[in-house]
Enzyme design. Sequence first.
Site, PDB file in Angstrom:
ATOM      1  N   GLU A  53      32.472  18.367  23.822  1.00 23.43           N
ATOM      2  CA  GLU A  53      31.749  18.500  25.046  1.00 23.43           C
ATOM      3  C   GLU A  53      30.857  19.793  25.000  1.00 23.43           C
ATOM      4  O   GLU A  53      30.519  20.283  25.954  1.00 23.43           O
ATOM      5  CB  GLU A  53      32.748  18.721  26.239  1.00 23.43           C
ATOM      6  N   HIS A  76      34.415  26.165  30.606  1.00 24.60           N
ATOM      7  CA  HIS A  76      34.742  24.440  31.062  1.00 24.60           C
ATOM      8  C   HIS A  76      36.109  24.748  30.804  1.00 24.60           C
ATOM      9  O   HIS A  76      36.651  24.940  29.639  1.00 24.60           O
ATOM     10  CB  HIS A  76      34.139  23.723  30.178  1.00 24.60           C
ATOM     11  N   HIS A  86      40.252  22.872  32.091  1.00 26.38           N
ATOM     12  CA  HIS A  86      41.032  21.753  32.916  1.00 26.38           C
ATOM     13  C   HIS A  86      42.028  22.338  33.732  1.00 26.38           C
ATOM     14  O   HIS A  86      43.080  21.864  33.999  1.00 26.38           O
ATOM     15  CB  HIS A  86      41.612  20.957  32.055  1.00 26.38           C
ATOM     16  N   HIS A 116      39.142  15.428  35.710  1.00 27.49           N
ATOM     17  CA  HIS A 116      39.105  16.168  34.318  1.00 27.49           C
ATOM     18  C   HIS A 116      39.074  17.733  34.389  1.00 27.49           C
ATOM     19  O   HIS A 116      40.162  18.231  33.858  1.00 27.49           O
ATOM     20  CB  HIS A 116      37.511  15.541  33.949  1.00 27.49           C
TER      21      HIS A 116
HETATM   22 MN    MN Z   1      37.043  18.861  29.154  1.00 28.51          MN
END
Ligand code: MN
Length: 266
Positions: free
Chosen positions: A103, A122, A124, A194
């Site tokens: 990602e 980033h 979760h 996500h």
């Molecule tokens: Mn992710």
Amino acid sequence: MCAPGHSHSFDPASAGGLASTAAAVGPKADADLINDLVTANHILYGEGIVDAFGHVSARHDKRPDRFLLARNMAPATVEAEDILEFDLDGAPVDAQGRSVYLERFIHAEIYRARPDVMGIVHSHSMSVVPFSLVPSFPFRAVTHMGSFIGTCAPIFDLRDVVGDDNDLLITNGMQGKALAKVLGDLNVVLMRGHGSTAVGSSLREAVFRAVYTEQNARVLSDAARLGGPITSLSEGETRTATRVIGGTASRAWNLWALQAQGDMEG
Ligand code: MN
């Protein structure tokens, strides 16, 4: 639902963006920045924002068209030699065979779209994810420390970009561009089912925002359980508090770094 302006529509045909081959090695990033990025990885694990997954990057201090990101590994175990350099197509500059995060295009395309962004997280982190599932209940700032979230964080849905048959991951430049477009000029974007991505005008600010995005989500969920109407920050409050609190990111950083160091040694 957020007011119009946070568009979820996106035209993949206009995006383009095949990953280029790796560019030539250039000037090395500042050692302090690399060390801060290592610390950022450890802080985010210590604060429960990342687990085995999630990643944090910093824009290169000498090459604004590049960014720094660890190789594909759990953030808690990142050391300076694990930090790699990438161009804005998401191509590693000199990975020497090491595997990279799928990602990475989240970072590449946000740095391309947002010259003001110097750090990106980033994750979760779990308290935020429910808000990505219920667009009718906007994720917004309800605490002064979460003021940077604004009055309605946009939700990115990969299904809008590539249809039902998707893996919910941002794995190419076209998808990264679509995410950057939904983020717009805001600080946090939710990713349906996500996680979320937070940006800052420095690496430390991005880390600060990732931590307080999670905390704001917990407070908002708790308030919702109390059952009454929820008083959120006004637009003016989000702007003013963001300006005032932005200057305190280093105070939090210093404490978290100390804690993370203790966790690593202990
Ligand atoms: Mn992710």
